[in-house]
Every structure is written in C-alpha cells, then in structure tokens.
Design an enzyme around this catalytic site. Structure first.
Site, PDB file in Angstrom:
ATOM      1  N   GLN A 106      -1.772  -3.226  -1.248  1.00  0.00           N
ATOM      2  CA  GLN A 106      -2.282  -2.445  -2.360  1.00  0.00           C
ATOM      3  C   GLN A 106      -1.168  -1.523  -2.828  1.00  0.00           C
ATOM      4  OE1 GLN A 106      -5.599   0.000  -1.254  1.00  0.00           O
ATOM      5  NE2 GLN A 106      -6.673  -0.453  -3.130  1.00  0.00           N
ATOM      6  N   PHE A 107      -0.681  -1.717  -4.039  1.00  0.00           N
ATOM      7  CA  PHE A 107       0.471  -0.931  -4.477  1.00  0.00           C
ATOM      8  C   PHE A 107       0.152   0.550  -4.508  1.00  0.00           C
ATOM      9  CE2 PHE A 107      -1.535  -0.809  -8.573  1.00  0.00           C
ATOM     10  CZ  PHE A 107      -1.014   0.302  -9.192  1.00  0.00           C
ATOM     11  N   THR A 108      -1.113   0.910  -4.702  1.00  0.00           N
ATOM     12  CA  THR A 108      -1.465   2.332  -4.756  1.00  0.00           C
ATOM     13  C   THR A 108      -1.265   3.019  -3.408  1.00  0.00           C
ATOM     14  OG1 THR A 108      -3.768   1.753  -4.365  1.00  0.00           O
ATOM     15  CG2 THR A 108      -3.105   2.113  -6.645  1.00  0.00           C
TER      16      THR A 108
END
Length: 177
Positions: A106-108
């Site tokens: 998850q890039f976040t």
C-alpha cells in the site's frame, strides 16, 4: 445493611490471602478458562487473565450449521498457545509457530508525516519498481516454507484484520524517527 444467613456463614478472605493465590503462570499447552470479550466473523477474543488475551478462530465455537454457540461475557475453556520462548521473548519464527504472512502493498504506508499537514509520498518507489520489490519479498518468503497470501498491487482493497500482539515493526532502515 442486613446480611443473609448464606453471606454470614462465608469466611472472609483477606487481601493477603487473595494475593498469595495468584496470579498463577499460564503455560503453553494448558487449558485455561477465559471470558469472551468480542466476537466477529473470523475470531473470538478471549481474556484468560494473567495480562493475556487471545484470538480463537470463530468456527471453533460454531455448530455445524454455522450458529454461534457462545456470546460476549460467556466463560469458555481455551488451549493456550504462545509465540514466546521459555524466557518470555518473541524469538520464535513464523515456521516455529506455524504462522503465515499476509502481504499487502500500500503506497500510503510509505507516506512521510514528519512535516506539514499532509503526508508526502515523494520518496515512494515508482509503481513498476515497487511491484517488483513486493513480488521479490513474497517469493523469498515462500522459499522459507511460510504460507503467504497477497493482496493485488495497485488495486482498491477492503482489508479486515485483527492485530494481536504488543508490537508494531517498522521496516524502513533509512529513516530516523
């Protein structure tokens, strides 16, 4: 205040007596009684005292037709399992405890929130390189014999899980916090 005859015949227990009776150590492989704290679709959370809570797969408390046999507040007997070694340290591997990995990129999660009002994602890898890195991690994990499940890269996913444990691990050796 009026005492009933039943209450009056009970001997009083002093604090010192109660203190000397517990808490006893709970050991792996023992059966312990505990109170059901919560129930969801996947797990039942049980408090067995001794500063210990555990998760039991919900299906273990279901009838064959899927009906839940327990409710929050019920007292149940559970088999104690642990991931700690004999000294109380978390030194056992996933293989040692029969654990598994759920890998969801998850890039976040790489957002840097140390400055400003919004997280910065400028240091996150570009999607192609990030996906290759995640795939490599999954492949290497599977070679150790650990069961690995994955999410889908760059896809909106609704993930539900219960984190059961006292630690969160930060896997970024280049940041100093």
């Amino acid at each position: 205040m009026t005492e009933t005859s039943e209450t009056a015949t009970q001997p009083e227990t002093t604090f010192a007596e109660l203190f000397s009776q517990g808490p006893k150590a709970v050991k792996e492989g023992e059966v312990a009684s505990g109170t059901v704290l919560s129930i969801d679709d996947d797990y039942v959370q049980v408090d067995i005292g001794f500063k210990s809570e555990g998760l039991v797969p919900a299906w273990e408390f279901m009838e064959e037709n899927g009906t839940m046999m327990i409710a929050v507040g019920d007292v149940v007997d559970v088999l104690v399992e642990t991931v700690e070694d004999e000294e109380g340290r978390m030194n056992r591997s996933l293989n040692d405890v029969g654990g598994s990995l759920l890998v969801i990129s998850q890039f976040t999660l790489f957002g840097d929130c140390r400055k400003g009002r919004r997280p910065s994602f400028v240091h996150a890898l570009e999607p192609t390189r990030a996906e290759a890195l995640v795939d490599h991690f999954v492949e290497q994990s599977r070679t150790t014999g650990v069961h690995v499940e994955t999410g889908r890269f760059r896809t909106h996913m609704a993930v539900s899980l219960v984190n059961d444990g006292p630690v969160t691990l930060l896997l970024d050796s280049r940041k100093s916090f």
